[in-house]
Design a protein around this motif. Structure first.
Motif, PDB file in Angstrom:
ATOM      1  N   PRO A 342       0.834  -1.215   0.000  1.00  0.00           N
ATOM      2  CA  PRO A 342       0.000   0.000   0.000  1.00  0.00           C
ATOM      3  C   PRO A 342       0.865   1.261   0.000  1.00  0.00           C
ATOM      4  CG  PRO A 342       0.106  -0.929   2.204  1.00  0.00           C
ATOM      5  CD  PRO A 342       0.852  -1.880   1.319  1.00  0.00           C
ATOM      6  N   LEU A 343       0.327   2.335  -0.588  1.00  0.00           N
ATOM      7  CA  LEU A 343       1.032   3.608  -0.642  1.00  0.00           C
ATOM      8  C   LEU A 343       0.122   4.718  -0.117  1.00  0.00           C
ATOM      9  CD1 LEU A 343       2.538   3.389  -4.252  1.00  0.00           C
ATOM     10  CD2 LEU A 343       3.780   3.060  -2.101  1.00  0.00           C
ATOM     11  N   LEU A 344       0.666   5.607   0.691  1.00  0.00           N
ATOM     12  CA  LEU A 344      -0.037   6.810   1.117  1.00  0.00           C
ATOM     13  C   LEU A 344       0.297   7.920   0.122  1.00  0.00           C
ATOM     14  CD1 LEU A 344      -1.653   8.553   3.138  1.00  0.00           C
ATOM     15  CD2 LEU A 344       0.517   8.942   4.358  1.00  0.00           C
ATOM     16  N   LYS A 345      -0.751   8.518  -0.479  1.00  0.00           N
ATOM     17  CA  LYS A 345      -0.537   9.541  -1.488  1.00  0.00           C
ATOM     18  C   LYS A 345      -1.295  10.810  -1.127  1.00  0.00           C
ATOM     19  CE  LYS A 345       0.277   6.498  -5.456  1.00  0.00           C
ATOM     20  NZ  LYS A 345      -0.160   6.173  -6.847  1.00  0.00           N
ATOM     21  N   PHE A 356       8.448   3.178   7.614  1.00  0.00           N
ATOM     22  CA  PHE A 356       8.892   2.150   8.543  1.00  0.00           C
ATOM     23  C   PHE A 356       8.307   0.800   8.158  1.00  0.00           C
ATOM     24  CE2 PHE A 356       9.408   5.814  11.563  1.00  0.00           C
ATOM     25  CZ  PHE A 356      10.781   5.672  11.731  1.00  0.00           C
ATOM     26  N   SER A 357       7.045   0.846   7.660  1.00  0.00           N
ATOM     27  CA  SER A 357       6.378  -0.423   7.340  1.00  0.00           C
ATOM     28  C   SER A 357       5.299  -0.197   6.284  1.00  0.00           C
ATOM     29  CB  SER A 357       5.748  -1.032   8.602  1.00  0.00           C
ATOM     30  OG  SER A 357       5.148  -2.267   8.320  1.00  0.00           O
ATOM     31  N   GLN A 358       5.202  -1.115   5.329  1.00  0.00           N
ATOM     32  CA  GLN A 358       4.121  -1.176   4.342  1.00  0.00           C
ATOM     33  C   GLN A 358       3.740  -2.643   4.178  1.00  0.00           C
ATOM     34  OE1 GLN A 358       6.809   0.991   1.478  1.00  0.00           O
ATOM     35  NE2 GLN A 358       4.826   1.586   0.611  1.00  0.00           N
ATOM     36  N   ILE A 359       2.593  -3.014   4.693  1.00  0.00           N
ATOM     37  CA  ILE A 359       2.177  -4.418   4.662  1.00  0.00           C
ATOM     38  C   ILE A 359       0.742  -4.477   4.142  1.00  0.00           C
ATOM     39  CG2 ILE A 359       1.772  -6.526   6.010  1.00  0.00           C
ATOM     40  CD1 ILE A 359       3.776  -5.424   8.053  1.00  0.00           C
ATOM     41  N   GLY A 360       0.491  -5.333   3.175  1.00  0.00           N
ATOM     42  CA  GLY A 360      -0.863  -5.515   2.679  1.00  0.00           C
ATOM     43  C   GLY A 360      -1.107  -6.955   2.287  1.00  0.00           C
ATOM     44  N   PHE A 374      -1.422  -2.113   6.458  1.00  0.00           N
ATOM     45  CA  PHE A 374      -0.847  -1.307   7.543  1.00  0.00           C
ATOM     46  C   PHE A 374       0.269  -0.460   6.961  1.00  0.00           C
ATOM     47  CE2 PHE A 374       2.590  -0.778  10.636  1.00  0.00           C
ATOM     48  CZ  PHE A 374       1.929  -0.062  11.630  1.00  0.00           C
ATOM     49  N   ILE A 375       0.249   0.829   7.288  1.00  0.00           N
ATOM     50  CA  ILE A 375       1.283   1.758   6.848  1.00  0.00           C
ATOM     51  C   ILE A 375       1.812   2.516   8.060  1.00  0.00           C
ATOM     52  CG2 ILE A 375       1.761   3.878   5.554  1.00  0.00           C
ATOM     53  CD1 ILE A 375      -0.212   2.987   3.459  1.00  0.00           C
ATOM     54  N   GLN A 376       3.130   2.599   8.204  1.00  0.00           N
ATOM     55  CA  GLN A 376       3.748   3.502   9.177  1.00  0.00           C
ATOM     56  C   GLN A 376       4.754   4.368   8.425  1.00  0.00           C
ATOM     57  OE1 GLN A 376       5.720   1.806  12.594  1.00  0.00           O
ATOM     58  NE2 GLN A 376       5.900   3.789  13.619  1.00  0.00           N
ATOM     59  N   VAL A 377       4.511   5.689   8.447  1.00  0.00           N
ATOM     60  CA  VAL A 377       5.318   6.641   7.699  1.00  0.00           C
ATOM     61  C   VAL A 377       6.573   6.981   8.488  1.00  0.00           C
ATOM     62  CG1 VAL A 377       5.363   8.966   6.735  1.00  0.00           C
ATOM     63  CG2 VAL A 377       3.279   7.581   6.595  1.00  0.00           C
ATOM     64  N   ASP A 457       3.386   8.808  11.502  1.00  0.00           N
ATOM     65  CA  ASP A 457       1.988   8.408  11.569  1.00  0.00           C
ATOM     66  C   ASP A 457       1.831   6.976  11.069  1.00  0.00           C
ATOM     67  OD1 ASP A 457       1.123  10.773  12.574  1.00  0.00           O
ATOM     68  OD2 ASP A 457       0.473  11.607  10.645  1.00  0.00           O
ATOM     69  N   GLN A 458       0.848   6.287  11.600  1.00  0.00           N
ATOM     70  CA  GLN A 458       0.565   4.920  11.171  1.00  0.00           C
ATOM     71  C   GLN A 458      -0.947   4.707  11.117  1.00  0.00           C
ATOM     72  OE1 GLN A 458       1.266   1.919  14.486  1.00  0.00           O
ATOM     73  NE2 GLN A 458       2.592   3.593  15.186  1.00  0.00           N
TER      74      GLN A 458
END
Length: 470
Positions: A342-345, A356-360, A374-377, A457-458
């Motif tokens: 996943p990507l935060l845009k 820190f983490s990108q899990i899907g 789960f995303i942790q920026v 942020d996560q």
């Protein structure tokens, strides 16, 4: 008082009778010249040519270049010369403006000699009808369509078992190399023709071979095909095969072009979807073996019965397989799963320069796709605009835009300071999660933007969406 025998040719507007032009039809006499003369006479008036039922032997191809109607009355025409076709319908000068229209040919039985001769050749013929034509013999191609458009081909057969009339003089087992070939000619495709209830048997290479676009085959059958031969070689895009039986030896149905549709067929052998094929749909019916080769992507199967228990092979990607069962009633291909990133845009641009983490992970059960990510920026870029979560690495997308609420879990995202609940909505057409906030004071939704996020942020989002089938 004297009597004069009146022939067809003596009555104005009457059909042209090949026997009035000297054709004998005794199975021995060479009737080539007489029949060709009758064809020329019919072309001269745009009229109708008839063959009284008999056995006509020819030694050269019969050529038709202008639109006429031919009623064979189930006469039998035998080509005695090897490597020579029986009928050639040819507009004469190739080119897009030279199509001929409105042929009507029906009720003929023809036999090919050994070699490379074809039974019927149709070249640059348009908007015509060919019906009740039978081919036996040991020639090359029974029905050969080259650069033909918008024709109706109905109740045409190639193979053995023909008993149209007594005294037929071909005794060898018919083994034409190909039954029906539909291909381009001088750059002009044989497109959007309809073949209804046509049958090819005992072909040694293929029963149906299609390399042009948009042709439709309704309840067409291929039987007794040679070992290693294809029942149906589909190399033309947007070909539709509706109903029909494909059985007896051979390689079954092979699809090597995209956008094809196969429905309600009874295929008692292989159905193979080749590498590079996309957008093919297979619905209902029964298939003995169904195989997607590696590189066959984004195709779909719905409601098909696999005759051999468990023989469904998917080596491609993103092929939607639902409501498929084997002969024991066990559902096949209902569950698939995978992972994604996943990507935060913000504003459509990738926002985080580091995570820190990108899990899907995703899993499909039937036509429902579930996901969680789960995303942790770690750090953000200077991108601005509305916040979205990009799920595009998921294997399946819905067709169209469907906004679906998702579950939301946030940590570090500013949900206080005047904000109420966070509302994520999945746009299932684009596979982007749109993030909204509900303002406590007004109750009005507003998009989360880059201003609402900071480093570290996560967030976790979970949801599901249905696949919309074509």
């Amino acid at each position: 008082m004297s009597l004069t025998k009146v022939s067809y040719s003596m009555v104005q507007g009457a059909p042209i009778n090949v026997q009035d032009y000297g054709a004998v039809g005794d199975g021995t006499t060479d009737d080539t010249a007489a029949i060709q003369a009758a064809i020329s006479a019919a072309e001269g008036v745009g009229g109708k040519l008839v063959f009284p039922q008999a056995n006509y032997r020819i030694s050269a191809a019969l050529t038709v270049t202008l639109p006429i109607t031919i009623d064979g009355q189930m006469a039998q025409i035998y080509q005695q010369t090897t490597n020579t076709s029986v009928f050639i319908f040819d507009e004469g000068a190739p080119g897009a403006s030279n199509y001929q229209y409105a042929f009507n040919v029906q009720n003929l039985v023809v036999a090919t000699a050994a070699g490379l001769g074809n039974a019927f050749v149709f070249r640059n013929i348009n908007e015509s009808i060919f019906r009740n034509l039978y081919v036996v013999g040991t020639g090359d191609i029974a029905f050969y369509f080259q650069g033909c458009l918008l024709n109706l081909v109905e109740h045409c057969y190639t193979g053995d078992g023909l008993t149209a009339s007594p005294g037929f003089f071909v005794g060898s087992l018919p083994t034409n190399r190909a039954g029906f070939v539909i291909e381009a000619y001088n750059g002009l495709g044989s497109n959007t023709n309809v073949f209804n209830r046509c049958t090819a048997t005992n072909s040694t290479v293929y029963a149906f071979n299609v390399d042009s676009t948009g042709n439709t085959f309704i309840n067409c059958d291929a039987e007794g095909i040679g070992i290693g031969a294809d029942h149906f070689l589909c190399a033309g895009e947007s070909t539709s095969i509706i109903g029909g039986n494909f059985e007896g030896g051979g390689g079954g149905i092979t699809v090597s072009a995209s956008g094809c549709s196969i429905s309600n067929v009874n295929c008692l052998t292989f159905c193979t979807i080749n590498a590079g094929v996309t957008g093919t749909t297979i619905r209902s019916g029964s298939i003995k073996y169904l195989e997607f080769l590696a590189g066959a992507n984004n195709n779909s199967v719905d409601g098909v019965s696999i005759i051999v228990t468990g023989y469904l092979t998917d080596n491609g990607t993103d092929n939607l397989i639902i409501n498929v069962e084997n002969s024991s009633g066990t559902q096949l291909g209902m569950f698939q799963s995978g992972t994604f990133t996943p990507l935060l845009k913000f504003g459509g641009a990738s926002a985080a320069s580091a995570y820190f983490s990108q899990i899907g992970s995703w899993w499909r059960n039937g036509n429902i796709v579930n996901f969680t990510c789960f995303i942790q920026v770690q750090t953000l870029t200077a991108a601005t605009g509305d916040a979205t979560i990009d799920l595009n690495d998921i294997g399946y997308a819905s067709v169209g835009t469907i906004n679906i609420p998702c579950a939301w879990f946030g940590n570090g995202v500013p949900v206080g300071a005047g904000y109420g609940n966070i509302i994520p909505l999945l746009d299932a057409g684009t596979k982007n999660v749109l993030l909204y906030k509900v303002l406590d004071t007004t109750g009005v939704n507003a998009s989360l933007t880059n201003a609402d996020f900071s480093s570290s942020d996560q967030l976790t989002i979970s949801g599901f969406y249905p696949l919309t089938r074509n």
